[in-house]
Motif scaffolding. Structure first.
Motif, PDB file in Angstrom:
ATOM      1  N   TRP A   1       1.700   4.382   3.611  1.00  0.00           N
ATOM      2  CA  TRP A   1       0.254   4.292   3.358  1.00  0.00           C
ATOM      3  C   TRP A   1      -0.400   3.349   4.366  1.00  0.00           C
TER       4      TRP A   1
ATOM      5  N   GLU B   1      -7.666   3.302  -4.423  1.00  0.00           N
ATOM      6  CA  GLU B   1      -6.222   3.222  -4.235  1.00  0.00           C
ATOM      7  C   GLU B   1      -5.671   2.145  -5.159  1.00  0.00           C
TER       8      GLU B   1
ATOM      9  N   PRO C   1       4.290   2.675  -0.019  1.00  0.00           N
ATOM     10  CA  PRO C   1       3.328   1.683   0.487  1.00  0.00           C
ATOM     11  C   PRO C   1       3.370   1.461   2.000  1.00  0.00           C
TER      12      PRO C   1
ATOM     13  N   ILE D   1       1.706   3.848  -3.998  1.00  0.00           N
ATOM     14  CA  ILE D   1       0.247   3.785  -3.955  1.00  0.00           C
ATOM     15  C   ILE D   1      -0.273   5.100  -4.519  1.00  0.00           C
TER      16      ILE D   1
ATOM     17  N   PRO E   1      -1.969   0.194  -6.448  1.00  0.00           N
ATOM     18  CA  PRO E   1      -0.524   0.005  -6.348  1.00  0.00           C
ATOM     19  C   PRO E   1       0.104   0.041  -7.750  1.00  0.00           C
TER      20      PRO E   1
END
Length: 142
Positions: free
Chosen positions: A120, A5, A117, A104, A7
């Protein structure tokens, strides 16, 4: 398979950089569409062909099947990476997934996922707090 993952930011024109470790996965083109839990799915073209076959196999006479095909297929958009390894996310999909300034980019079997985000974090915590039913993981051996 893509995993991990990352950002990233989404720019004012709705473009997201695809992480270096995922670029080869989608280098031949991709399909972006609505995903489950309010995220977006990105399928490489080869995986999308299999998804289409499965969607075509759903019974046209079944209301739930029609609704799912409509949800999943009508949001589909074909895309390619630009010269800066970005993908342009259409406004309708950005709105659906609540993608504003941060995103993300997550790997999953046969696809990538784009997440707001906050969504997530909520999705990850939900699995942590309430793991899947044991029968779903019966053959899973990490």
């Amino acid at each position: 398979m893509p995993y991990g993952e990352y950002p990233y930011s989404i720019d004012d024109k709705g473009r997201v950089v695809i992480p270096p470790s995922f670029r080869e996965f989608v280098e031949d083109g991709m399909i972006l569409t609505r995903g489950m839990e309010g995220c977006l799915y990105i399928f490489p073209l080869s995986s999308w062909r299999r998804v289409e076959e499965q969607l075509e196999g759903l019974p046209l006479t079944d209301r739930d099947s029609r609704a799912f095909v409509r949800f999943f297929y009508s949001g589909a958009n074909k895309a390619r990476l630009d010269n800066q390894s970005r993908v342009s996310v259409p406004q309708t999909l950005r709105t659906f997934a609540a993608l504003e300034s941060e995103v993300i980019v997550a790997g999953a079997p046969n696809r990538l996922e784009l997440w707001n985000p906050q969504r997530w974090d909520e999705a990850i915590l939900a699995v942590q707090d309430d793991p899947p039913r044991p029968e779903l993981l019966a053959n899973f051996t990490p």
